[in-house]
Design an enzyme around this catalytic site. Structure first.
Site, PDB file in Angstrom:
ATOM      1  N   LYS A 124      -9.057  -0.637  10.438  1.00 47.91           N
ATOM      2  CA  LYS A 124     -10.360  -0.041  10.759  1.00 47.91           C
ATOM      3  C   LYS A 124     -11.449  -1.072  10.725  1.00 47.91           C
ATOM      4  O   LYS A 124     -11.367  -2.043   9.983  1.00 47.91           O
ATOM      5  CB  LYS A 124     -10.740   0.935   9.650  1.00 47.91           C
ATOM      6  CG  LYS A 124     -10.080   2.208   9.674  1.00 47.91           C
ATOM      7  CD  LYS A 124     -10.896   3.149   8.787  1.00 47.91           C
ATOM      8  CE  LYS A 124     -10.162   4.448   8.695  1.00 47.91           C
ATOM      9  NZ  LYS A 124      -8.897   4.273   7.981  1.00 47.91           N
ATOM     10  N   GLU A 145       3.844   5.784   2.158  1.00 51.85           N
ATOM     11  CA  GLU A 145       2.996   5.574   0.970  1.00 51.85           C
ATOM     12  C   GLU A 145       2.374   6.887   0.489  1.00 51.85           C
ATOM     13  O   GLU A 145       2.378   7.899   1.211  1.00 51.85           O
ATOM     14  CB  GLU A 145       1.893   4.553   1.263  1.00 51.85           C
ATOM     15  CG  GLU A 145       0.919   4.970   2.362  1.00 51.85           C
ATOM     16  CD  GLU A 145      -0.445   4.301   2.229  1.00 51.85           C
ATOM     17  OE1 GLU A 145      -1.057   4.414   1.142  1.00 51.85           O
ATOM     18  OE2 GLU A 145      -0.908   3.692   3.207  1.00 51.85           O
TER      19      GLU A 145
HETATM   20  N1  PSU Z   1      -6.613   2.352   5.193  1.00 54.59           N
HETATM   21  C1  PSU Z   1      -6.577   3.604   5.722  1.00 54.59           C
HETATM   22  N2  PSU Z   1      -6.131   4.628   4.964  1.00 54.59           N
HETATM   23  C2  PSU Z   1      -5.693   4.447   3.680  1.00 54.59           C
HETATM   24  C3  PSU Z   1      -5.710   3.112   3.140  1.00 54.59           C
HETATM   25  C4  PSU Z   1      -6.176   2.115   3.923  1.00 54.59           C
HETATM   26  O1  PSU Z   1      -6.963   3.777   6.865  1.00 54.59           O
HETATM   27  O2  PSU Z   1      -5.296   5.416   3.024  1.00 54.59           O
HETATM   28  C5  PSU Z   1      -5.189   2.897   1.750  1.00 54.59           C
HETATM   29  C6  PSU Z   1      -3.784   2.260   1.784  1.00 54.59           C
HETATM   30  O3  PSU Z   1      -3.036   2.773   0.707  1.00 54.59           O
HETATM   31  C7  PSU Z   1      -4.084   0.793   1.552  1.00 54.59           C
HETATM   32  C8  PSU Z   1      -5.236   0.897   0.582  1.00 54.59           C
HETATM   33  O4  PSU Z   1      -3.000   0.069   1.013  1.00 54.59           O
HETATM   34  O5  PSU Z   1      -6.022   1.964   1.066  1.00 54.59           O
HETATM   35  C9  PSU Z   1      -6.038  -0.391   0.513  1.00 54.59           C
HETATM   36  O6  PSU Z   1      -6.943  -0.306  -0.535  1.00 54.59           O
HETATM   37  P1  PSU Z   1      -7.787  -1.610  -0.955  1.00 54.59           P
HETATM   38  O7  PSU Z   1      -8.689  -1.861   0.203  1.00 54.59           O
HETATM   39  O8  PSU Z   1      -8.491  -1.206  -2.207  1.00 54.59           O
HETATM   40  O9  PSU Z   1      -6.784  -2.696  -1.158  1.00 54.59           O
END
Ligand code: PSU
Ligand code: MN
Length: 304
Positions: free
Chosen positions: A160, A26
């Site tokens: 996390k 990603e």
């Molecule tokens: N968790 C991490 N690092 C990240 C992300 C999540 O430890 O970079 C990023 C990923 O791209 C994940 C996104 O798909 O955040 C999720 O965002 P949201 O909670 O807004 O859906």
């Protein structure tokens, strides 16, 4: 016939033609998940770990009105530094492609792009999930819905504790997403190699996971498989230590009034500040560890 909204690098095109193992990566982790220049170093080294393991990396982003599958060095640099990179989830996808904006793909949109290109395995650090305080704001990442509807295996280090881990597991159970502990019976918690949340599924080898993917394909199940791979012990941050930092980051977020798509990037950046970079080093190491496992799964899937 190539899909009209896909643009494949030469390396990825050849890999697809020759039936080689490919691993998707990603780009939100690069543009919104880590600071420069460690983000670009991480992106390049992750690709090289996948190549060394005998698979082909395919980092995904939205560039020039297309899903670009397999990025050049300049693309990585742009994603790592440009200020106008959009964090693209499912709801943003058509707009960002139509308007030819530069977009970083989250777990959700990387799964969509990988699936369009015929890539079965995707490696990241952590997924989004049910946020703490769900009962008040209903913030659930679109990543969970994507796992329920797109057949791509996602390798991560668990989630996390900025998320509500038990509710995240319940949501995935309802949606029929297998959550597999790689050589563990407990959900890994990203910075920490384990948590108190017991999983119902475990795999001890990449071959076992590849076999389950094949069965899922044959059954025509529409969702993906979530592989949770513990961070190596030498790089972990003990639970008690990181919990306090996360509580502080969430309190700071509330005070700053941050919500919606800004939430995850804010919390990630704040945790890096509060740990003076230590969490970033752990985060990078767990991605490398996942890259190796993802490549092994892709190879096992390809040879079965
Ligand atoms: N968790 C991490 N690092 C990240 C992300 C999540 O430890 O970079 C990023 C990923 O791209 C994940 C996104 O798909 O955040 C999720 O965002 P949201 O909670 O807004 O859906
Ligand atoms: Mn959200």
């Amino acid at each position: 016939m190539l899909h009209p909204l896909l643009s494949l690098s030469k390396e990825v095109q050849e890999a697809l033609d020759q039936g080689k193992a490919i691993v998707a990566l990603e780009s939100t982790i690069i543009s919104h998940g880590m600071p420069y220049p460690k983000n670009v170093e991480m992106a390049e080294k992750t690709e090289s770990i996948i190549r060394q393991a005998g698979a082909v990396p395919a980092t995904i982003a939205i560039i020039d009105g297309k899903f670009k599958i397999g990025l050049e060095k300049e693309d990585l640099e742009t994603l790592a530094t440009a200020k106008d990179v959009v964090k693209v989830s499912r709801r943003d996808l058509a707009e960002v492609i139509a308007d030819k904006k530069i977009g970083a793909t989250t777990v959700t949109t990387t799964m969509i792009g990988a699936h369009l290109a015929g890539i079965k395995v995707f490696v990241t650090g952590g997924i989004g999930g049910v946020h703490r305080g769900y009962q008040d704001h209903m913030d659930v990442s679109a990543d969970l819905e994507e796992l329920a509807q797109t057949p791509v295996t996602v390798v991560c280090a668990g989630a996390k504790a900025i998320l509500d881990l038990p509710r995240t597991l319940e949501y995935l159970e309802t949606k029929g997403v297998p959550v597999v502990g790689y050589q563990t019976d407990y959900l890994p918690a990203f910075f920490s190699s384990t948590s108190s949340y017991k999983l119902v599924s475990r795999a001890n080898s990449p071959e076992e996971i590849a076999k389950r993917m094949k069965v899922s394909d044959t059954l025509g199940l529409k969702g993906g498989l979530l592989v949770t791979n513990p961070i190596p012990k030498e790089f972990e941050i003990p639970n008690e230590e990181i919990e306090k930092i996360i509580d502080q980051a969430i309190a700071d977020e509330e005070a700053a009034g941050i919500k919606g798509k800004e939430s995850t990037p804010f919390l990630l950046a704040r945790i890096v500040e509060l740990t003076e970079g230590r969490s970033l080093d752990s985060n990078i190491q767990l991605v490398y560890n996942n890259a190796k496992l993802g490549a092994e799964i892709a190879l096992a899937y390809q040879t079965k």
